[in-house]
Enzyme design. Structure first.
Site: not given
Ligand code: NOJ
Length: 466
Positions: A17, A114, A158-159, A296, A374, A427-428, A434
């Protein structure tokens, strides 16, 4: 009450990112490159050009009282094909970054994965394929040894939930598959297995640092707390997103209560999970060995009973009110009167973060420590003559920090907080409209501008009061 003197007031980033240079300096392709090119909406180049601007970003950390940074290593910069041949340029890059962190007294907290699986492994099934589990463990071991003098705090993943749901339920991550609950559970399990194997390897090698994983949690409330159906729907979603992964993290197996719901959801989808006894052996070891969990936390959900057809629409544009999430036999996410939302329909509900922290302490009393890895607010920042007055973001972060402190008062061991994100970045699923950063990025010039929130965060970090 104040935050302790050693509390981390951090900022978070992720390789894909922020780095840019996605196919430069010997880096291999990742799962996102072709997916984004095919979509044609936006790409992750140059993003915030962290590959060249990290010196500037770390100086800003120091100037603004930010004493920790979350950075992820891009696996494909180290192993362009996921395994085998290494890329020295990538290895050296992270040495330079970590050394710069220490020069500025900013503690690096490093995530190994990530969302950016190397494309070669992604093509072979990503983490649904157990070969990727082994490849990840080899990559993790390589990093532990290579960076042992520079990195004391590691996160494996991550997540994991975001990977599962966005890849196989919501269809917003490569390759856009939808409503496949079985694959969602299976990839979560396999990634927790990979996490566990990496943790055991780290501890068995006797390194001095600490290690854990980052989970994305959301408190799930029944929409109508007097409705048994809504209570069950909230429980379904909770198991799907939270409890399955929390059990894996802190117990190393899934409780009977968890498995009742998992089995039902998988059976409805005519699926079957591959969960092996030997997986649980290593997962149980890791559950005892981990030093912390990263959480997060952005929002909560209000869930209503739902038996209609699957119907999910992701708001990836910031057009308020366009989200829909109705999952057959699980539940339907509802708005709730009195609870504000961002332009991306994320509920702003800071007290739910307190509820989640207290719940972890009660349900998993062997947890040792939590970092809020996060939290932050996506916002359409306005740049007016170099000034960015992001008052709603300050309000968001302030309230969450207040509830974090309340959780500390209630006896939860929270040792740090990282704003997502340190600076604006890619942002993905939204591209660039955003923004989350404490520092505004002009993507044309790559110049950084501190937002009002950065000045405010500095005062919190200095006074330890919120
Ligand atoms: C979660 C993720 O870890 C991150 O990559 C993402 O951009 C943010 N939250 C916001 O959505």
């Amino acid at each position: 009450m104040k935050f302790s003197d050693d509390f981390i007031f951090g900022g978070a980033t992720a390789a894909y990112q922020c780095e840019g240079s996605t196919l430069e300096y010997g880096k291999g392709k990742v799962s996102w490159d072709d997916f984004l090119a095919k979509q044609g909406r936006f790409k992750a180049d140059p993003a915030s050009d962290f590959y060249h601007q990290y010196g500037q970003d770390l100086k800003l950390c120091k100037m603004f009282g930010i004493n920790g940074i979350r950075i992820s290593i891009s696996w494909a910069r180290i192993f362009p094909d996921g395994t085998g041949k290494i890329n020295q340029e990538g290895i050296d890059f992270y040495h330079r970054v970590f050394q710069e962190c220490h020069k500025n007294n900013v503690e690096p907290f490093i995530t190994l994965h990530h969302f950016d699986t190397p494309d070669t492994l992604y093509q072979k099934g990503d983490f649904l394929n157990r070969e990727t589990v082994d490849a990840f463990v080899d990559y993790a071991k390589f990093c532990f040894e290579e960076y042992k003098d520079e990195v004391k705090y590691w996160f494996t993943f991550n997540e994991i939930w975001a990977v599962a749901t966005n890849t196989y339920i919501e269809g917003t991550f490569p390759n856009g598959e939808k409503y496949n609950m079985t694959k969602a559970f299976q990839i979560m399990h396999n990634m927790m297995l990979a996490h566990a194997k990496a943790v055991v390897a780290y501890k068995e090698a006797g390194y001095k640092g600490q290690i854990g994983c980052v989970q994305s949690l959301e408190y799930k409330y029944p929409y109508d707390e007097n409705s048994l159906d809504d209570i069950q729907a909230a429980k379904n979603e909770d198991v799907l997103q939270n409890q399955f992964l929390l059990d894996a993290t802190f117990k190393g197996y899934y409780s009977t209560e968890t498995m009742e719901i998992v089995d039902r959801l998988v059976a409805i989808n005519n699926g079957q999970l591959d969960l092996r006894d030997e997986d649980f052996e290593v997962m149980k070891k890791a559950a005892v060995l981990i030093d912390y969990m990263g959480m997060n936390y952005y929002q909560s959900r209000f869930i209503q009973y739902y038996d209609g057809e699957n119907d999910i629409h992701h708001n990836g544009t910031g057009e308020k009110g366009t989200s829909r999430f109705c999952l057959k036999n699980v539940g339907r996410r509802m708005e709730k009167e009195g609870i504000p939302r961002t332009d991306w329909d994320w509920l702003i509900h800071p007290e739910s973060m307190f509820d989640m922290l207290v719940r972890i302490r009660q349900q998993y009393p062997n947890y040792k420590c939590i970092y809020i890895t996060e939290n932050g607010m996506g916002y359409k920042d306005e740049f007016v003559d170099g000034v960015i007055d992001d008052a709603p973001r300050i309000d968001y972060i302030k309230k969450h920090l207040q509830y974090a402190l309340k959780a500390v008062e209630a006896g939860v061991n929270v040792k740090g907080y990282f704003v997502w994100s340190l600076m604006d970045m890619f942002s993905w699923t939204n591209g660039y409209n955003k923004r989350y950063g404490l520092f505004y990025v002009d993507y044309e010039t790559q110049k950084r501008y501190p937002k009002a929130s950065a000045y405010w965060y500095k005062s919190v970090s200095e006074t330890k009061e919120v």
